[in-house]
Design a protein around this motif. Structure first.
Motif, PDB file in Angstrom:
ATOM      1  N   ARG A  67       0.820  -1.214   0.000  1.00 44.07           N
ATOM      2  CA  ARG A  67       0.000   0.000   0.000  1.00 44.07           C
ATOM      3  C   ARG A  67       0.856   1.266   0.000  1.00 44.07           C
ATOM      4  O   ARG A  67       0.357   2.348  -0.301  1.00 44.07           O
ATOM      5  CB  ARG A  67      -0.939   0.003   1.207  1.00 44.07           C
ATOM      6  N   ARG A  76      -2.398  15.233  -5.810  1.00 46.45           N
ATOM      7  CA  ARG A  76      -1.960  15.338  -4.425  1.00 46.45           C
ATOM      8  C   ARG A  76      -3.087  15.885  -3.551  1.00 46.45           C
ATOM      9  O   ARG A  76      -3.848  16.749  -3.971  1.00 46.45           O
ATOM     10  CB  ARG A  76      -0.719  16.237  -4.302  1.00 46.45           C
ATOM     11  N   PRO A 104      -1.794   9.590  -2.694  1.00 41.39           N
ATOM     12  CA  PRO A 104      -2.264   8.347  -2.091  1.00 41.39           C
ATOM     13  C   PRO A 104      -1.160   7.295  -2.145  1.00 41.39           C
ATOM     14  O   PRO A 104      -0.512   7.118  -3.175  1.00 41.39           O
ATOM     15  CB  PRO A 104      -3.460   7.957  -2.970  1.00 41.39           C
ATOM     16  N   VAL A 135     -12.949  10.417   5.066  1.00 44.41           N
ATOM     17  CA  VAL A 135     -11.530  10.156   4.830  1.00 44.41           C
ATOM     18  C   VAL A 135     -10.956   9.221   5.888  1.00 44.41           C
ATOM     19  O   VAL A 135      -9.956   8.532   5.656  1.00 44.41           O
ATOM     20  CB  VAL A 135     -10.729  11.480   4.815  1.00 44.41           C
ATOM     21  N   TYR A 138      -9.384   5.799   5.394  1.00 49.17           N
ATOM     22  CA  TYR A 138      -8.226   5.763   4.501  1.00 49.17           C
ATOM     23  C   TYR A 138      -7.012   6.499   5.076  1.00 49.17           C
ATOM     24  O   TYR A 138      -5.935   6.469   4.479  1.00 49.17           O
ATOM     25  CB  TYR A 138      -8.596   6.392   3.148  1.00 49.17           C
ATOM     26  N   TYR A 165      -0.029   7.774   6.113  1.00 51.92           N
ATOM     27  CA  TYR A 165      -0.230   7.761   4.668  1.00 51.92           C
ATOM     28  C   TYR A 165      -1.723   7.676   4.389  1.00 51.92           C
ATOM     29  O   TYR A 165      -2.517   7.270   5.252  1.00 51.92           O
ATOM     30  CB  TYR A 165       0.507   6.594   4.004  1.00 51.92           C
ATOM     31  N   LEU A 166      -2.113   8.053   3.203  1.00 56.50           N
ATOM     32  CA  LEU A 166      -3.499   7.930   2.750  1.00 56.50           C
ATOM     33  C   LEU A 166      -3.596   6.691   1.877  1.00 56.50           C
ATOM     34  O   LEU A 166      -2.886   6.565   0.884  1.00 56.50           O
ATOM     35  CB  LEU A 166      -3.922   9.173   1.963  1.00 56.50           C
ATOM     36  N   ASP A 167      -4.460   5.775   2.270  1.00 56.83           N
ATOM     37  CA  ASP A 167      -4.575   4.503   1.570  1.00 56.83           C
ATOM     38  C   ASP A 167      -5.044   4.721   0.129  1.00 56.83           C
ATOM     39  O   ASP A 167      -6.011   5.453  -0.120  1.00 56.83           O
ATOM     40  CB  ASP A 167      -5.572   3.601   2.305  1.00 56.83           C
ATOM     41  N   PRO A 168      -4.385   4.092  -0.835  1.00 59.58           N
ATOM     42  CA  PRO A 168      -4.764   4.266  -2.247  1.00 59.58           C
ATOM     43  C   PRO A 168      -6.200   3.853  -2.560  1.00 59.58           C
ATOM     44  O   PRO A 168      -6.749   4.264  -3.588  1.00 59.58           O
ATOM     45  CB  PRO A 168      -3.754   3.380  -2.984  1.00 59.58           C
ATOM     46  N   LEU A 170      -8.767   4.911  -1.451  1.00 56.33           N
ATOM     47  CA  LEU A 170      -9.661   6.063  -1.468  1.00 56.33           C
ATOM     48  C   LEU A 170      -9.978   6.520  -2.891  1.00 56.33           C
ATOM     49  O   LEU A 170     -11.002   7.165  -3.148  1.00 56.33           O
ATOM     50  CB  LEU A 170      -9.070   7.217  -0.655  1.00 56.33           C
ATOM     51  N   LEU A 171      -9.095   6.161  -3.833  1.00 54.93           N
ATOM     52  CA  LEU A 171      -9.290   6.586  -5.221  1.00 54.93           C
ATOM     53  C   LEU A 171     -10.482   5.908  -5.875  1.00 54.93           C
ATOM     54  O   LEU A 171     -11.005   6.398  -6.878  1.00 54.93           O
ATOM     55  CB  LEU A 171      -8.018   6.311  -6.035  1.00 54.93           C
TER      56      LEU A 171
END
Length: 205
Positions: A67, A76, A104, A135, A138, A165-168, A170-171
């Protein structure tokens, strides 16, 4: 008459049993509320709480490592930082940076600074939240000072890191569409203890 007396005694005993059970349950819940609250929030993201990093506590870090790959073709996300203290805690608590911009899957390191302005040593505990609330599932922390006792000596200043970190994933969440700014907020409270030295519930102002 005896039957009525027996029935009356039985009801009294039942009422007393339930009352004692409620009292004991309340005491247990109070003492256990901090770790329980911490576990639920970090696992589910409930109440705007960032979740514990995927794989951070597992035997291997393969899931976590998978991840932590920045999605370079994504936009970003702006992460801002907020800090506050309860009215009864004589600390100064501020973020060292106003914001960072992360992709992400990209790790980021931020710092907060806390200063004990009192002439006494004090133990504080921080809670945290993320907005907007969608959010939270994530926003994964790898290292954080939240929910841990922080003892500051009189006049002491310390830096406190937050590695996240922001978990991918979320995309692919439609609820995240249009979200460009995330705010991470921390609030420090004065830790309270019972006569046995056990922290008394979730800190409050």
């Amino acid at each position: 008459m005896n039957r009525m007396r027996d029935e009356y005694n039985r009801r009294n005993n039942t009422t007393m049993f339930y009352t004692i059970s409620i009292i004991l349950g309340t005491v247990v819940f109070t003492y256990g509320s901090v770790p329980l609250y911490k576990m639920i929030c970090q696992t589910t993201g409930w109440g705007g709480q960032p979740v514990r990093a995927h794989g951070a506590d597992s035997a291997t870090d393969l899931d976590l490592a998978s991840r932590l790959v920045p999605v370079t073709d994504a936009k970003r996300i702006r992460v801002t930082f907020s800090a506050s203290v309860s009215d009864v805690l004589p600390w100064k608590f501020t973020p060292q940076q106003r914001e960072v911009r992360v992709l992400p899957g990209e790790t980021a390191l931020a710092f907060y600074t806390a200063t004990n302005n009192s002439p006494h040593d004090i133990i504080g505990v921080a809670t945290y939240s993320v907005t907007p609330a969608q959010v939270a599932p994530y926003f994964s922390k790898i290292q954080c000072f939240c929910f841990e006792e922080q003892r500051l000596n009189a006049g002491e200043t310390v830096d406190m890191p937050v590695f996240f970190y922001l978990d991918p994933d979320l995309l692919t969440d439609l609820n995240m569409k249009g979200v460009e700014t995330v705010t991470l907020s921390y609030t420090f409270f004065k830790a309270k203890y019972d006569d046995n030295g056990i922290m008394k519930g979730i800190p409050s102002a």
